[in-house]
Motif scaffolding. Structure first.
Motif, PDB file in Angstrom:
ATOM      1  N   LEU A   5       0.860  -1.181   0.000  1.00  0.00           N
ATOM      2  CA  LEU A   5       0.000   0.000   0.000  1.00  0.00           C
ATOM      3  C   LEU A   5       0.896   1.229   0.000  1.00  0.00           C
ATOM      4  CD1 LEU A   5      -2.629   1.605   0.325  1.00  0.00           C
ATOM      5  CD2 LEU A   5      -2.515   1.142   2.791  1.00  0.00           C
ATOM      6  N   VAL A   6       0.914   1.938  -1.127  1.00  0.00           N
ATOM      7  CA  VAL A   6       1.760   3.114  -1.281  1.00  0.00           C
ATOM      8  C   VAL A   6       0.939   4.352  -0.917  1.00  0.00           C
ATOM      9  CG1 VAL A   6       3.167   4.486  -2.855  1.00  0.00           C
ATOM     10  CG2 VAL A   6       3.088   1.986  -3.099  1.00  0.00           C
TER      11      VAL A   6
ATOM     12  N   ASP B  11       4.972   4.383   3.080  1.00  0.00           N
ATOM     13  CA  ASP B  11       4.482   5.743   3.333  1.00  0.00           C
ATOM     14  C   ASP B  11       5.556   6.740   2.919  1.00  0.00           C
ATOM     15  OD1 ASP B  11       3.414   8.090   4.232  1.00  0.00           O
ATOM     16  OD2 ASP B  11       2.899   7.340   6.227  1.00  0.00           O
ATOM     17  N   LEU B  12       5.264   7.518   1.899  1.00  0.00           N
ATOM     18  CA  LEU B  12       6.263   8.433   1.362  1.00  0.00           C
ATOM     19  C   LEU B  12       6.558   9.609   2.283  1.00  0.00           C
ATOM     20  CD1 LEU B  12       5.452   8.442  -2.460  1.00  0.00           C
ATOM     21  CD2 LEU B  12       6.851   6.891  -1.089  1.00  0.00           C
TER      22      LEU B  12
ATOM     23  N   ALA C 204      16.523   2.113   0.591  1.00  0.00           N
ATOM     24  CA  ALA C 204      16.422   0.847   1.324  1.00  0.00           C
ATOM     25  C   ALA C 204      15.147   0.766   2.153  1.00  0.00           C
ATOM     26  CB  ALA C 204      17.639   0.656   2.214  1.00  0.00           C
ATOM     27  N   LYS C 205      14.522   1.908   2.406  1.00  0.00           N
ATOM     28  CA  LYS C 205      13.269   1.921   3.161  1.00  0.00           C
ATOM     29  C   LYS C 205      12.081   1.474   2.313  1.00  0.00           C
ATOM     30  CE  LYS C 205      14.704   5.894   6.014  1.00  0.00           C
ATOM     31  NZ  LYS C 205      14.373   7.299   6.401  1.00  0.00           N
ATOM     32  N   VAL C 206      12.216   1.597   0.988  1.00  0.00           N
ATOM     33  CA  VAL C 206      11.063   1.340   0.123  1.00  0.00           C
ATOM     34  C   VAL C 206      11.301   0.266  -0.935  1.00  0.00           C
ATOM     35  CG1 VAL C 206      10.057   3.628   0.441  1.00  0.00           C
ATOM     36  CG2 VAL C 206      11.743   3.275  -1.365  1.00  0.00           C
ATOM     37  N   THR C 207      12.507   0.213  -1.495  1.00  0.00           N
ATOM     38  CA  THR C 207      12.756  -0.698  -2.621  1.00  0.00           C
ATOM     39  C   THR C 207      12.484  -2.155  -2.286  1.00  0.00           C
ATOM     40  OG1 THR C 207      14.373   0.840  -3.560  1.00  0.00           O
ATOM     41  CG2 THR C 207      14.445  -1.437  -4.335  1.00  0.00           C
TER      42      THR C 207
END
Length: 222
Positions: A38-39, A72-73, A95-98
């Motif tokens: 969920l972005v 969560d951006l 590294a938090k999102v990829t």
């Protein structure tokens, strides 16, 4: 000619032949749940996104075909300048999102509409990745003014098509979202929104399983 003693072919009785139709087949195991990312696209101060994200997560918690990770951006600090050789600081943010994007079988993008489009933070995230989106389904939940964020969604469909993703048809859209939820984050009249969410999740599950199964047989080549 006397035919009473002639040899006749023996036809086996159907009663002596076991029927395969009556043998129950072993039940097939249910497919493994899809990994859903969920972005949350808004990083604006004072944003309404957390209310909608919590509502979505409560709906997803009722389903057994998804396991959900939130990207969560607002918690990621990525510069807008792109580089093929990102600095250690940028790599730490990626590294938090990829890993979550790479592991996902499907995506739900929760986006507001800013000036007839979607947030810059979301475009930055999309542009910094490529294979992570490929041959995966993307669903949209949008919010905004009278349009309910749908103008942002229509632009995102074009962007994700370029990333070789598959966008599902149905969306969940909130017009004037602040007015639809009470101060505790509960939807005041949830029937319509819950029905739309179910349709979205059902389509996302179908495409997610279909594409995951296809890639297990034949890797996707862009």
């Amino acid at each position: 000619m006397d035919l009473t003693n002639s040899t006749q072919p023996t036809v086996p009785s159907t009663a002596s032949v076991p029927s395969t139709a009556s043998v129950p087949s072993a039940p097939s195991a249910p497919p493994a749940p899809l990994s859903l990312a969920l972005v949350v696209a808004s990083d604006r101060e004072g944003r309404f996104a957390p209310v909608l994200a919590d509502w979505l997560l409560s709906r997803l918690a009722e389903r057994e075909d998804f396991t959900t990770t939130v990207v969560d951006l607002a918690g990621v600090d990525l510069p807008t300048s792109l580089s093929y050789a990102p600095s250690p600081a940028v790599r730490a943010e990626l590294a938090k999102v990829t890993p979550a994007l790479e592991a996902a079988d499907a995506f739900v993008v929760l986006t507001p509409e800013y000036n007839h489009s979607f947030p810059a933070a979301l475009k930055n995230l999309i542009d910094r990745h490529y294979t992570e989106w490929q041959a995966k389904p993307v669903g949209f939940v949008s919010y905004g003014g009278i349009s309910g964020g749908l103008r942002a969604v229509e632009q995102l469909r074009q962007v994700f098509a370029e990333m070789h993703a598959v966008t599902v048809r149905d969306t969940v859209s909130f017009q004037h979202a602040h007015e639809q939820f009470d101060e505790d984050g509960r939807h005041k009249d949830p029937a319509g929104a819950e029905g739309a969410a179910k349709a979205l999740f059902d389509q996302l599950a179908w495409w997610g399983h279909a594409l995951r199964d296809a890639k297990s047989v034949r890797p996707y080549g862009a």
